[in-house]
Design an enzyme around this catalytic site. Sequence first.
Site, mmCIF file in Angstrom:
data_model
loop_
_atom_site.group_PDB
_atom_site.id
_atom_site.type_symbol
_atom_site.label_atom_id
_atom_site.label_comp_id
_atom_site.label_asym_id
_atom_site.label_seq_id
_atom_site.Cartn_x
_atom_site.Cartn_y
_atom_site.Cartn_z
ATOM 1 N N HIS A 277 1.225 4.611 4.375
ATOM 2 C CA HIS A 277 0.470 5.305 3.324
ATOM 3 C C HIS A 277 0.944 6.757 3.198
ATOM 4 O O HIS A 277 1.197 7.241 2.092
ATOM 5 C CB HIS A 277 -1.024 5.289 3.644
ATOM 6 C CG HIS A 277 -1.608 3.927 3.718
ATOM 7 N ND1 HIS A 277 -2.858 3.665 4.240
ATOM 8 C CD2 HIS A 277 -1.113 2.709 3.335
ATOM 9 C CE1 HIS A 277 -3.108 2.385 4.171
ATOM 10 N NE2 HIS A 277 -2.063 1.771 3.630
ATOM 11 N N SER B 51 0.810 -1.214 0.000
ATOM 12 C CA SER B 51 0.000 0.000 0.000
ATOM 13 C C SER B 51 0.849 1.273 0.000
ATOM 14 O O SER B 51 0.494 2.266 -0.633
ATOM 15 C CB SER B 51 -0.937 0.009 1.205
ATOM 16 O OG SER B 51 -1.785 -1.114 1.201
#
Length: 287
Positions: free
Chosen positions: A265, A210
């Site tokens: 992230h 991610s």
Amino acid sequence: MYRVKQLDASLDLGGFSQWLRSQGVPHRISEEGDFQVLWLENQEHAEPVLEALDRFLAEPEIRQAVENQNRSPVFVTGRWQPSPRHAPLVLGIIVLGVLMAWFTSLGSNQFTANLLIIDPRAYGWGSMAERLDALSATLASGQVWRLFTPDFLHFSWTHIIFNSVMLWFLGSQIEWFDGRTRLVVLFIVTSLVSNGLQYMVSGPFFGGLSGVVYGILGYCWLSQRTLPRFQFPPALVTFAVVWMVIGFTPVPEMLGLGRMANEAHLGGFVAGLALAAILPARRIPQA
């Protein structure tokens, strides 16, 4: 529809119209005597579309980039549809991720999972000082791969499928338009930043691509503003940023999604933006 711009009929807007379709912007161009009129279905799109149109008309390089994109063999009816030969590096990363998901039994096989992260059995990691000591000792022992291999540790098939789809859609465009060297640089930098930030905040128990996906998204969004060549819905960046912000709240855990790797992230996204600002956009290859 909303009338947003009237232009001289002699202007060729075919390429710009095709580019708008590839960006998922509903529109229409009609003829009215010696003029042509641009209509948009969503009035909120007017400002960015008019800004893009001004650049399209004023900058030959932008027109050439749009024309090359429209003629690219990986754009079919205006949509990005690459085959494995267009992005073998991205495909290899995805395949490796799937293999590691199987090898680690989606993180439940603690022995194999510990091979991919800073080994929690060998070091303490309860405090920042302990985590720094563990990282220093790991690197001193030559286990540099542990800086990157958390990318390939996924904890559900949904987790890896979502990351793989996003990586294929965006990463394949970077590999095609900007080259494999650029993609490798992006992967290395965003991986280091996202994994490093997450490790410092939470310790070694995290994983997934991610952070890299967020980095690639940030790169595509900012670099696209310099030279249009990537295809993705404008709302994708908004959704990703909103989801990242939500990740810093208790909402995901309340929904049963568990704790998200929010720092990964954020670190990946910021690293992608920084690389887009530093690295010059490459010209789109001729079809």
